[in-house]
Write an enzyme that holds these catalytic residues in place. Structure first.
Site, PDB file in Angstrom:
ATOM      1  N   ASP A  71       0.897  -1.249   0.132  1.00  0.00           N
ATOM      2  CA  ASP A  71      -0.142  -0.100   0.116  1.00  0.00           C
ATOM      3  C   ASP A  71       1.003   1.124  -0.170  1.00  0.00           C
ATOM      4  O   ASP A  71       2.239   0.881  -0.125  1.00  0.00           O
ATOM      5  CB  ASP A  71      -0.914   0.020   1.299  1.00  0.00           C
ATOM      6  CG  ASP A  71      -2.303   0.769   0.833  1.00  0.00           C
ATOM      7  OD1 ASP A  71      -2.160   1.643  -0.058  1.00  0.00           O
ATOM      8  OD2 ASP A  71      -3.278   0.618   1.601  1.00  0.00           O
ATOM      9  N   GLU A  86     -10.872   6.693   3.694  1.00  0.00           N
ATOM     10  CA  GLU A  86      -9.669   6.191   4.477  1.00  0.00           C
ATOM     11  C   GLU A  86      -9.865   6.694   5.831  1.00  0.00           C
ATOM     12  O   GLU A  86     -11.040   6.944   6.438  1.00  0.00           O
ATOM     13  CB  GLU A  86      -8.429   6.489   3.937  1.00  0.00           C
ATOM     14  CG  GLU A  86      -8.333   5.511   2.450  1.00  0.00           C
ATOM     15  CD  GLU A  86      -6.894   5.589   1.988  1.00  0.00           C
ATOM     16  OE1 GLU A  86      -5.904   5.476   2.912  1.00  0.00           O
ATOM     17  OE2 GLU A  86      -6.821   5.798   0.926  1.00  0.00           O
TER      18      GLU A  86
HETATM   19  C1  BGC Z   1      -5.312   3.023   0.215  1.00  0.00           C
HETATM   20  C2  BGC Z   1      -5.625   1.976  -0.913  1.00  0.00           C
HETATM   21  C3  BGC Z   1      -5.494   2.335  -2.266  1.00  0.00           C
HETATM   22  C4  BGC Z   1      -3.936   3.209  -2.465  1.00  0.00           C
HETATM   23  C5  BGC Z   1      -3.549   3.674  -3.678  1.00  0.00           C
HETATM   24  C6  BGC Z   1      -3.937   3.781  -0.278  1.00  0.00           C
HETATM   25  O1  BGC Z   1      -3.948   4.795   0.750  1.00  0.00           O
HETATM   26  O2  BGC Z   1      -5.147   2.204   1.585  1.00  0.00           O
HETATM   27  O3  BGC Z   1      -6.718   1.149  -0.631  1.00  0.00           O
HETATM   28  O4  BGC Z   1      -5.648   1.237  -3.370  1.00  0.00           O
HETATM   29  O5  BGC Z   1      -3.983   4.007  -1.489  1.00  0.00           O
HETATM   30  O6  BGC Z   1      -4.374   5.012  -3.795  1.00  0.00           O
END
Ligand code: BGC
Length: 599
Positions: free
Chosen positions: A294, A480
């Protein structure tokens, strides 16, 4: 009647057939591995580390990095867009792809995007209900169709990889990503995971399919107090019984990638959790795809430890690229990372590139552009909206009679496609504005009735002659950790705002029949509002087809949705868990998991 001899001959023929097809499959796989072997043999260490690096398309040095640092993949999420119209997005990625093809070995790039409810980074794409709504609809065929359309619209904007589906099992509604996951039920999550991976990937070599990503492995939704990236303190049995089964399903469907999670499990960062990443996922489940990190995981979660634990490709973004590449190089040279680990990572990345047919067909199909947001795609999205609605209460208000004279519609959520779509819509944190191609719930209501419809956005008018008030309230968009309840930087609660509570009170107190439509990414504590209203609908985050909501309210279709989470009656309920994964059996929800009325 088949005689003995004939049976014998038929049996032999069947066995022969089975053997033949087995051999063919074996030899196809073996051929692929041979191609990878040959390519690997030609690669320098720098080229291998390059394949393991993913960067953003707009970083100034993207083109240079592709040529000089042998980048393996490009990501688009929030930040500057690749262009205005889809042709420009494709052109941008074609240009970067040509750069990659002009390097010594000409290995094509993977282009990944957070298309989590449709190609939500492109304004004008079809936006589907977020996964929580699909969990309420619980219709695998529909999820497969949605994933197929998402894949096509993603390819149409230049991507061959999506970071979806999120297959978390949320244990706590305080978590800001509850809506990204299907349900608190492992069973529902398993069946919708299968449909989603199938729909996205289909025949991977086809120009309208993409590689899917099961995320976030593992325990993302089960952290203590629902904190994004927090500590998941579950026993091995709980992990195995509740959280791992959807991953097994995804791997069985040959999911191309799995993304590691921000959280820790019993104190160990998931990105560095060798036992869960390598032993359980790669060896135990036989996962042969890419384990992608991630965001910025190299600097955040332990440097080269994440590679040794099993991470194959790293989001080396926001200034991480050089440290990552340098660190891994030194790690190999000082024997802190075995070369075999690097070879395994690169093998997995190349394997997916071959499976996607990128070596023969590295560019997006320009004929797909005209299919973005077309009516047939929106029809599927609208069906998903209708099937996702859960009717929680109905005191003879619904379906809305065609004969009523005046309806007052209240609340900013009634007339904003941005608000009704939640996070990951146009922007990372969503938008409060209307966006291209979408209809609002108010649009839909106006289409459905001949009654006079007045819009009283903030309940300031006095429409006491109305036969019905439709009050649309709910959460503001978030994504998030911004959506975590109790996070220091925000003031979210699990209740409606005072303003929204007053919208409802204003009309109920005057004795006007009141229907409440709740727009939210999770169950909220709305017991008083449910009691005060005559009818109450949980609409989750329906996406671009707001008019699908009205079609059910006016009885063109029946309600189908069932609660994918049990629904709390008070804030006290959040101290523990409720529903099938109970922490605390003494807590009884207001509505059980699976509840949902019909006409
Ligand atoms: C998130 C992911 C996402 C990634 C790319 C991260 O902050 O947890 O779900 O795919 O960013 O954008």
């Amino acid at each position: 009647m088949i005689n003995g001899n004939l049976k014998y001959v038929l049996c032999c023929f069947l066995i022969l057939l089975l053997n033949c097809s087995k051999k063919e499959v074996m030899s196809k796989d073996a051929q692929l591995e041979q191609k990878i072997d040959s390519l690997l043999k030609l690669m320098t260490l720098e080229e291998k580390i390059g394949q393991m690096s993913q960067i953003r398309h707009f970083e100034e040095s993207a083109e240079e990095s592709i040529s000089e640092k042998f980048i393996g993949s490009i990501i688009h999420t929030q930040g500057p867009l690749p262009g205005e119209i889809a042709e420009e997005w494709q052109a941008k990625f074609v240009k970067l792809q040509k750069k990659a093809l002009s390097t010594r070995l000409g290995i094509p790039l993977l282009f990944g995007v957070d298309a989590v409810h449709g190609q939500n980074t492109f304004e004008g794409a079809t936006i589907f209900p977020h996964n929580i709504g699909l969990g309420a609809a619980n219709n695998p065929d529909l999820v497969e169709k949605i994933a197929k359309i998402t894949a096509l619209e993603s390819q149409a904007t230049g991507f061959n990889w999506v970071f979806s589906p999120c297959i978390a099992i949320p244990f706590n509604e305080k978590w800001g990503r509850v809506y990204e996951s299907f349900s608190e039920s492992t069973k529902i999550t398993e069946s919708l995971t299968k449909a989603s991976v199938r729909g996205h990937q289909g025949n991977l070599e086809d120009s309208s399919t993409v590689m899917a990503t099961a995320k976030h492995y593992v325990g993302d939704g089960a952290t203590n107090f629902g904190v994004e990236g927090g500590e998941t303190s579950l026993s091995t049995e709980q992990l195995q019984g509740l959280l791992l089964p959807p991953y097994k399903v995804a791997v069985k469907e040959k999911v191309g990638a799995v993304m590691a999670s921000f959280n820790t499990v019993t104190g160990i960062s998931m990105h560095a959790h060798k036992a869960l990443l390598t032993d359980t996922l790669k060896v135990g489940m036989n996962f042969d795809g890419i384990l992608v990190s991630d965001w910025k995981a190299y600097s955040r979660f332990g440097g080269i430890d994440i590679i040794n634990a099993g991470v194959d490709m790293v989001m080396a973004v926001d200034g991480d690229l050089d440290d990552f590449q340098q660190g891994v190089k030194e790690g190999v040279e000082s024997n802190k990372i075995p070369l075999s680990r690097i070879d395994d990572a690169v093998r997995r990345i190349l394997r997916q590139k071959f499976r996607l047919g990128l070596f023969q067909n590295p560019f997006p199909d320009s004929s797909l552009v005209k299919k973005i947001g077309i009516t047939s795609h929106r029809e599927i999205a609208k069906q998903a909206v209708r099937e996702s609605l859960v009717l929680l209460k109905n005191k003879s208000v619904l379906p809305i009679s065609k004969n009523i004279k005046k309806i007052v519609v209240v609340g900013e959520h009634a007339n904003s496609s941005g608000l009704q779509s939640g996070g990951w819509t146009v922007n990372w944190q969503g938008t409060e504005e209307n966006y291209k191609g979408a209809t609002t719930i108010l649009d839909g209501i106006k289409k459905q009735t001949k009654a006079k419809v007045v819009y009283d956005k903030e309940a300031e008018g006095d429409h006491l002659d109305a036969d019905l008030a439709i009050v649309v309230v709910g959460e503001q968009p978030y994504a998030e950790f911004f959506g975590d309840i109790g996070h220091e930087s925000n003031k979210l609660t699990l209740e409606l705002t005072i303003e929204h509570k007053n919208y409802i009170r204003k009309y109920t107190r005057k004795g006007i029949k009141t229907l409440v439509v709740l727009i939210s990414g999770r169950p909220l504590v709305v017991t008083d509002e449910i009691n005060a209203s005559d009818a109450f609908v949980a609409a989750w985050l329906p996406g671009s087809e707001g008019d699908g909501v009205a079609e059910v309210l006016f009885g063109e279709y029946n309600f189908k949705g069932k609660l994918p989470h049990s629904w709390p009656k008070s804030l006290e309920d959040y101290k523990g868990k409720y529903g099938p994964n109970f922490w605390d059996n003494s807590i009884k929800p207001l509505y059980e998991f699976g509840y949902g009325l019909q006409y």
